[in-house]
Structures are given as structure tokens and as C-alpha cells.
Design an enzyme around this catalytic site. Structure first.
Site, PDB file in Angstrom:
ATOM      1  N   LYS A  81       0.844  -1.203  -0.040  1.00 12.74           N
ATOM      2  CA  LYS A  81       0.047  -0.151   0.128  1.00 12.74           C
ATOM      3  C   LYS A  81       0.700   1.149   0.018  1.00 12.74           C
ATOM      4  O   LYS A  81       1.910   1.196   0.576  1.00 12.74           O
ATOM      5  CB  LYS A  81      -1.005  -0.008   1.392  1.00 12.74           C
ATOM      6  CG  LYS A  81      -2.278   0.659   0.994  1.00 12.74           C
ATOM      7  CD  LYS A  81      -3.141   0.142   0.177  1.00 12.74           C
ATOM      8  CE  LYS A  81      -4.542   0.892  -0.087  1.00 12.74           C
ATOM      9  NZ  LYS A  81      -5.398   0.017  -0.717  1.00 12.74           N
ATOM     10  N   GLY A 182     -20.882   6.313   4.076  1.00  5.75           N
ATOM     11  CA  GLY A 182     -20.131   6.674   2.952  1.00  5.75           C
ATOM     12  C   GLY A 182     -20.739   6.340   1.446  1.00  5.75           C
ATOM     13  O   GLY A 182     -20.828   5.004   1.126  1.00  5.75           O
ATOM     14  N   VAL A 183     -20.648   7.481   0.870  1.00  5.94           N
ATOM     15  CA  VAL A 183     -21.451   7.342  -0.575  1.00  5.94           C
ATOM     16  C   VAL A 183     -20.749   7.914  -1.601  1.00  5.94           C
ATOM     17  O   VAL A 183     -21.118   8.512  -2.540  1.00  5.94           O
ATOM     18  CB  VAL A 183     -23.010   7.871  -0.603  1.00  5.94           C
ATOM     19  CG1 VAL A 183     -23.956   7.077   0.112  1.00  5.94           C
ATOM     20  CG2 VAL A 183     -22.893   9.590  -0.176  1.00  5.94           C
ATOM     21  N   GLY A 184     -19.425   7.460  -1.638  1.00  8.00           N
ATOM     22  CA  GLY A 184     -18.536   8.032  -2.636  1.00  8.00           C
ATOM     23  C   GLY A 184     -18.524   7.096  -3.801  1.00  8.00           C
ATOM     24  O   GLY A 184     -19.555   6.524  -4.061  1.00  8.00           O
ATOM     25  N   VAL A 186     -17.578   3.882  -4.288  1.00  6.76           N
ATOM     26  CA  VAL A 186     -17.918   2.450  -3.793  1.00  6.76           C
ATOM     27  C   VAL A 186     -19.346   2.542  -3.087  1.00  6.76           C
ATOM     28  O   VAL A 186     -20.351   1.709  -3.496  1.00  6.76           O
ATOM     29  CB  VAL A 186     -17.125   1.743  -2.692  1.00  6.76           C
ATOM     30  CG1 VAL A 186     -17.718   0.504  -2.358  1.00  6.76           C
ATOM     31  CG2 VAL A 186     -15.629   1.524  -3.629  1.00  6.76           C
TER      32      VAL A 186
END
Length: 349
Positions: A81, A182-184, A186
Site C-alpha cells: 500500500k 459513505g456514498v463515494g 463504492v
């Protein structure tokens, strides 16, 4: 091997590399957890951290998760990462991205990068100007690669449906209440897919306006970001940052299933047992969210079309079922079962 480095999340990583470039302002970390199965693949995130220790901890946790994710997805890739420490103004310059590409190139192919939080396929194009070891680049229609977000969302969607069948006995998603944190790229993609199936959705995001706009589009409800984990729902789906399942938050859950795309959802290993003890079905994050890395890994390896990517993503529910079956048989938390299988696959079992 005893951990003498003072970071609890250091897990016999093969290398943890710290980079600075004064000219561009780059401060970055590349953590290589394992190259047992192949080059260490994992995206790079651009994030503003409280301090350098927090950034190193994130890189350690995320790289270990990538080793497990790639192994469980059957990919010939190890786990790594990248983390770029965002400056105070949170501006990414081409010079900074090019410097990060040079850092990747200096590792001689041991690490392969792609998009993660705060990064785009356009950023990957800039990074590719200074290294060959990059994926997630814009590709032609029908080819593997490009933005991994939609592929991750599709895998999570299939995993959520599998969890609904397993944990709720639901034959379809119509009327199933899913609380999405979280609604980015993905979480937003997941929400659209579930809405098309007739699911009832409650959405939350640190960007309240983004959540409100998507809710208006889909006919969903919203709550403030801090409240989403505690609402009463059939399924809670974390799709933001990690370490959100803690002793306190697990105790406050009012759900039967936790299944979402966020990395490293468990704050501590024992939180998997806390979910089990509450009778909550958990979809281990690195199993359910493997769609994106499947997409970019096949791009990098030159081994797949879009059809091959989709065929591999379609196997995610089978992998989850394997974990859940073993968990039911042994009584071990699903998270521990997944870790055991993954460690065996990377030669650390």
C-alpha cells in the site's frame, strides 16, 4: 517474530519505505507486506493525517489487508500500500505525483500502485510518467482496468446480497433496509445497485450534501454521519474509512448483518469475536471488497478482458460462503477464519 519496531500493526512486513522529495513537497510511505504470491499490489491514498505515526499505521494495516485480499481473490499478487501525506492545502501537483512515481520505480517492481482514497485515474496517468509499475489507467471499453471503484461496488453489492440470503433468509433485496456509511465511488455505486433492486436505503456521508443529493436521486433517507452505525437496519454497510467497528460501536449496532466495502473495518482483532457474540453476520472486508483489485491486477498482468473481471468478481459470494461455513462449523469469528485461510495462502499459516 517479535515486533520490535513499536508499531502494533507491523506484521513481519518485508519492507516499509519512507520517501521525501523537497522539490515537490512529497512525503510518502510504501509498505510491502508480502511478495510471496507476486509483486505487492495495492492502491495509494492521498490523505491528511494527524501525524506521521498515523500514516505509517494506516500503511501497515492496509498493506497487510492487501496481502490477504489478493490471496483470497486468487490473484498472483502480493500485498502493499502507498500513502501520500496530503499537505495542509490538500493540493496534488503533477510534480508531487511524478516524485511518487519515482519512489515506486526505485523499488524495482516490488510494489504496483493504483487508485485509492483521494486519487483518480488521471493521477495514475501522471504517476505512469515516471514508473512502469502502475495500474488503474484509463482503458478501452471491454478491457480490464480503469477506475476500480465500480468494480469494487459490484463485488460489495454481490456480497451484500449473499449476506442478506445467509443472515436474513432474504431471497431478494426488495424491502431490505440497508444503512450505508459513505456514498463515494463504492458506497454510491452500491446504493444505486441496491435501489434498483428495491432495497430501502438510509445514507450517511461526512459530505452531507453528497448524501442528500444521492438520497434525492434514489428516494432514500439520510442521517448524520455519526449516527449511521447505530440506526436500526437489516444490514449496516460501512463504505468509508476503517477502524469503525469498535467495542463501543459494535455494542450499539441494531442490525443482523455487517457487509461493506471499507478496508480494515475492525479496530482490533477481538472485535470480530464481539460481532460473533452478538449474533451479527460479518462479511470480512478484504473478501467482499476485492472487485477493484481484481480489475486493476488483471489490467497490470495483461491477463483479462472486462468479461474475465466480471467472472472473477462473481465468485466473491462463493468465497464469503466458504468463510461463513467454516465459521459456523468451528465457532470461530468469520474474520479469524478469513485471516487463517489468507495466511495459509501467503505462506504464513
Amino acid at each position: 517474530m517479535p515486533n520490535s519496531w513499536g508499531f502494533p500493526d507491523f506484521d513481519d512486513h518485508e519492507g516499509v519505505h519512507l520517501f521525501t522529495d523537497a522539490a515537490s513537497g512529497l512525503s510518502a510511505i510504501i509498505a510491502v507486506h508480502s511478495t510471496h504470491l507476486g509483486p505487492a499490489a495495492g492502491g495509494v491514498r492521498f490523505w491528511r493525517y494527524a501525524d506521521s505515526d498515523a500514516a505509517i499505521t494506516d500503511a501497515l494495516r492496509l498493506s497487510r489487508g492487501m496481502s490477504f485480499k489478493n490471496a483470497m481473490a486468487g490473484l498472483p499478487m502480493g500485498g502493499g500500500k502507498g500513502v501520500i501525506l496530503a499537505p495542509a492545502d490538500r493540493i496534488k501537483t503533477p510534480e508531487l505525483l511524478q516524485a511518487f512515481g519515482r519512489a515506486i520505480e526505485s523499488l524495482g517492481g516490488r510494489y504496483v500502485t493504483a487508485e485509492d482514497v483521494g486519487m483518480s485515474d488521471a493521477d495514475m496517468v501522471t504517476i505512469a510518467g515516471t514508473t512502469r509499475h502502475v495500474s488503474g489507467l484509463p482503458v478501452a471499453a471491454g478491457s480490464a482496468g480503469g477506475d476500480p471503484g465500480p468494480s469494487t461496488a459490484m463485488g460489495v453489492y454481490l456480497g451484500v446480497k449473499a449476506a442478506a440470503r445467509r443472515g436474513l433468509g432474504a431471497g431478494d433485496m426488495k424491502g431490505v433496509h440497508v444503512a450505508i456509511q459513505g456514498v463515494g465511488s463504492v458506497g454510491g455505486g452500491l446504493a444505486r445497485l441496491l435501489a434498483a433492486d428495491g432495497a430501502r436505503l438510509t445514507l450517511a456521508d461526512v459530505d452531507a450534501a453528497r448524501a442528500a443529493a444521492l438520497a434525492a436521486e434514489l428516494g432514500a433517507e439520510t442521517v448524520v454521519a455519526d449516527a449511521i452505525l447505530g440506526i436500526e437496519a437489516d444490514i449496516v454497510s460501512p463504505n468509508a474509512l476503517g477502524a469503525i467497528l469498535t467495542e463501543a460501536s459494535i455494542g450499539a449496532l441494531k442490525t443482523t448483518v455487517v457487509a461493506g466495502g471499507a478496508n480494515n473495518q475492525l479496530a482490533r482483532r477481538e472485535d470480530g469475536a464481539r460481532l460473533r457474540d452478538r449474533g451479527i453476520l460479518y462479511a470480512p472486508d478484504y473478501v467482499i471488497n476485492a472487485g477493484g483489485i481484481i480489475n486493476v491486477a488483471l489490467e497490470y498482468l495483461g491477463q483479462g478482458s472486462r468479461a474475465e473481471v466480471e467472472a472473477r468478481i462473481a465468485k466473491i459470494p462463493e468465497r464469503l460462503a466458504e468463510v461463513w461455513d467454516e465459521s459456523a462449523r468451528t465457532g470461530a469469528p468469520a474474520s479469524d477464519v478469513a485471516d487463517t485461510i489468507a495466511k495459509r495462502l501467503i505462506g504464513r499459516g
